[in-house]
Design an enzyme around this catalytic site. Sequence first.
Site, mmCIF file in Angstrom:
data_model
loop_
_atom_site.group_PDB
_atom_site.id
_atom_site.type_symbol
_atom_site.label_atom_id
_atom_site.label_comp_id
_atom_site.label_asym_id
_atom_site.label_seq_id
_atom_site.Cartn_x
_atom_site.Cartn_y
_atom_site.Cartn_z
ATOM 1 N N GLY A 428 0.790 -1.240 0.000
ATOM 2 C CA GLY A 428 0.000 0.000 0.000
ATOM 3 C C GLY A 428 0.809 1.270 0.000
ATOM 4 O O GLY A 428 0.693 2.092 -0.895
ATOM 5 N N SER A 429 1.664 1.452 0.994
ATOM 6 C CA SER A 429 2.327 2.751 1.098
ATOM 7 C C SER A 429 3.659 2.760 0.359
ATOM 8 O O SER A 429 4.358 1.751 0.298
ATOM 9 C CB SER A 429 2.550 3.113 2.563
ATOM 10 O OG SER A 429 3.338 2.150 3.204
ATOM 11 N N ASP A 595 -6.664 -3.620 5.739
ATOM 12 C CA ASP A 595 -5.531 -4.083 6.541
ATOM 13 C C ASP A 595 -5.946 -4.462 7.952
ATOM 14 O O ASP A 595 -6.656 -3.713 8.620
ATOM 15 C CB ASP A 595 -4.473 -2.970 6.649
ATOM 16 C CG ASP A 595 -3.801 -2.701 5.308
ATOM 17 O OD1 ASP A 595 -3.583 -3.657 4.553
ATOM 18 O OD2 ASP A 595 -3.487 -1.526 5.046
ATOM 19 N N HIS A 638 -4.305 -7.700 4.956
ATOM 20 C CA HIS A 638 -2.856 -7.796 5.164
ATOM 21 C C HIS A 638 -2.564 -7.893 6.656
ATOM 22 O O HIS A 638 -3.220 -7.260 7.467
ATOM 23 C CB HIS A 638 -2.164 -6.556 4.579
ATOM 24 C CG HIS A 638 -0.768 -6.370 5.059
ATOM 25 N ND1 HIS A 638 0.264 -7.161 4.602
ATOM 26 C CD2 HIS A 638 -0.224 -5.527 5.969
ATOM 27 C CE1 HIS A 638 1.380 -6.800 5.219
ATOM 28 N NE2 HIS A 638 1.114 -5.806 6.053
ATOM 29 N N HIS A 691 11.631 -3.982 6.749
ATOM 30 C CA HIS A 691 12.059 -3.189 7.896
ATOM 31 C C HIS A 691 13.563 -3.018 7.926
ATOM 32 O O HIS A 691 14.153 -2.720 8.956
ATOM 33 C CB HIS A 691 11.548 -3.796 9.200
ATOM 34 C CG HIS A 691 10.115 -3.437 9.440
ATOM 35 N ND1 HIS A 691 9.090 -4.080 8.782
ATOM 36 C CD2 HIS A 691 9.532 -2.500 10.218
ATOM 37 C CE1 HIS A 691 7.944 -3.549 9.155
ATOM 38 N NE2 HIS A 691 8.179 -2.595 10.023
ATOM 39 N N CYS A 723 5.479 -5.831 3.863
ATOM 40 C CA CYS A 723 4.639 -4.823 4.510
ATOM 41 C C CYS A 723 4.706 -3.545 3.684
ATOM 42 O O CYS A 723 5.344 -3.514 2.623
ATOM 43 C CB CYS A 723 5.155 -4.603 5.939
ATOM 44 S SG CYS A 723 4.041 -3.647 6.998
HETATM 45 N N1 GLN Z 1 -1.331 -0.471 3.880
HETATM 46 C C1 GLN Z 1 -0.422 -0.171 4.942
HETATM 47 C C2 GLN Z 1 0.904 0.301 4.381
HETATM 48 O O1 GLN Z 1 1.254 -0.150 3.304
HETATM 49 C C3 GLN Z 1 -0.175 -1.373 5.812
HETATM 50 C C4 GLN Z 1 0.755 -1.062 6.921
HETATM 51 C C5 GLN Z 1 0.930 -2.159 7.944
HETATM 52 O O2 GLN Z 1 0.627 -3.285 7.712
HETATM 53 N N2 GLN Z 1 1.454 -1.860 9.085
HETATM 54 O O3 GLN Z 1 1.608 1.077 4.980
HETATM 55 ZN ZN ZN Z 2 2.229 -4.757 7.448
#
Ligand code: GLN
Ligand code: ZN
Length: 751
Positions: A428-429, A595, A638, A691, A723
């Site tokens: 997503g982001s 999510d 997610h 991460h 993520c």
């Molecule tokens: N859609 C959110 C993103 O891509 C999901 C973030 C998450 O799972 N913490 O940032």
């Molecule tokens: Zn995530």
Amino acid sequence: MTTSIIGYPRIGAHRELKFATEKFFRQELSEAGLQAVAAEQRKENWQKQAAAGIDFIASNDFSFYDTTLDTAFALNIIPKRYQNLAISPLEKYFAAARGHQSEVGDVKALAMKKWFNTNYHYMVPEFDDGTTIQLDLTKLLSEYREALALGITTKPVLIGPFTLLKLIRFTGQTQISDVQNELVRAYAEILSQLVTEKVEWLQLDEPALVFDLTTEDISLFKAIYADLLPQKQTVKILLQTYFGDVRDIYTDLIQLDVDGIGLDFVEGRKTAELIATHGFPTDKKLFAGVVNGKNIWRNDYQKTLDILATLPKASVVIGTSCSLQHVPYTVNAESELSQDILRHFAFAEEKLLELKDLNDIFCHGQEDSLTANQVLFAAKRYQGNRAVQSKVAALGDADFTRTPDFSERENVQKAIFQLPKLPTTTIGSFPQTADVRKNRLNFKRGEISKAEYDTFNQEKTKDWIKWQEQVGFDILVHGEFERNDMVEYFGEKLDGYIFTKNAWVQSYGTRCVKPPIVWGDIARIQSLTVEDAVYAQSLTDKTLKGMLTGPVTILNWSFPREDISLKVSTLQIALAIQEEVLDLEQNGIKIIQIDEAALREKLPLRQTDWHSEYLDWAIPAFRLVHAKVAPETQIHTHMCYSEFTDIISAIDAMDADVISFEASRSDLSILDALQANGFRTQNGPGVYDIHSPRIPSVGEIQDVIRRILTKVPVEKLWINPDCGLKTRGVAEVKASLENLVKATQGIRSEL
Ligand code: GLN
Ligand code: ZN
């Protein structure tokens, strides 16, 4: 009676430590510079606690990243891949926390997991076969001395040996029983160094005692402490538990030769009953966690006094239910909220004062603060929203069931979307670069208009849509540039939420979140994401995935109310998100991701309570959100950074069409569970860890995909990162995702 603090927030009231650490990462601040900021933060924390008259003040609760990682490092439980890097000890520590990629080496980070039932994440220590436990107590001792130099005597805090053993991941043949004695020796060595240092109290945190314990767990715990405690000499030991009650081991605990036992009266449903039934020994102090360390509401003094009245007064030390690291620093930093609202809140600093008040009332009969507190709780806090309340009350079975069933929808959707094998997408982001944050800040400060603000975000979306098309992604996303945070963004638009300016809480390392506060009944009073999604879809012929946060995550990442149940709050939010889902669908968005990153967060720590206390309403709350969409609309969800394997069938029961998981950082351990449970939902176990700033190669990603394909049927498999990418830099994201698509194309041609 006296007062005690288990641990204090450490990121800085204005996130000073976070910013300094990030500067250090960017090599804009020296190690000495970072150490100075850290020392300043510790000093402020100790002085705050001392000024509030707290008797047991914590030290070594400070951390540059995570205290479990600190404990592992103090014991030399450090994989060789970090030890071998030719960098400073602090850099090795950060290499373990976030991975490292430079001329000196290329190593992945340790796995990261949610800390019990909180939104804090700890680093999972790895124990390799070659590891030898070796004590280095420098950090603990120097922080103790630092406080002492300020005239403040502290109680150092460490993760206890039992909990540590339960959290460690053994990567080779070594088992708990092989290291148990060595570990006890190291803790005994800690005790003897503390004797030399004239430390009076040591707090050993043993939250793993609040799980359901097996007979082996109980024997392990007893064996460890039977070996360790005879060696404590003059050091007093506080055995601290939190996040629940210790019903499986209480009668053993009270027989131990420890000097204090810390029990949680907030989340520990059975704590009071255990004491009433089995008593509490007169030779120990009872550290009673009666003030909620996880939530921000004021303590109801009368209720707390009623609990305290049942306890052996002479033994009681009052404290919070857990470390205060889970709440923000102080209400005083919230200049934009009225006193009418703020008087209902107690953050860390205010909780110190609550402890002091309770102590004064209980021990010295000073009733003034009690009266004021009773007045506060007697007044009606707000007017409820009748419409929302009755909608929740009217919900029936059909509201929670999507039709037709999964496989029928799967066929319909395969025909419509015509996706290649192994469809690629992201979570997503995209990176929240400095300019994105600046745009938001400028808008918040009123320096630019709403139109200017939107235009900037739209340009970003345009660039990234074009880029995703060029690289060859199958399902696109708009990038989430308008979102500071996946929960706050939604909370801000929903009725019933309250927002703070500075109420940051550490999520992991330097990452902080600012949870919104559920103040009243929640209702959708405007569209939440429709405009951005429709705009993004208008830019491309490919399918754009709309992006929402689910009700369980919104609730779990907010500070919840204490006057209604979590279930009712979550259903209110679910109804609001359902309206948004239907609105997106009506506006031509064909795939909607909802999510539920935090689904597991409030899962009871005891498996025996999982269904009755949580899953039985949390899973239906998610189903409620998408139950009414057409079969052609594809629902994604997610999840990340928690253990999924044991709730995998509950996840399948959410009845989404597709789910993406964090998987690579926990070494794909989820795959077996997917296979064993015949997981029905199409799924994308993340193929690389986001991460960490390192860039995975095409070959590396292909290896991962091949491994996944041995467990997940190709028709079910999606390819995506672990993520969202908002915390990453643009260059690394582009390089990583290009590799992801290339890797997928390569594998497709082999199929
Ligand atoms: N859609 C959110 C993103 O891509 C999901 C973030 C998450 O799972 N913490 O940032
Ligand atoms: Zn995530």
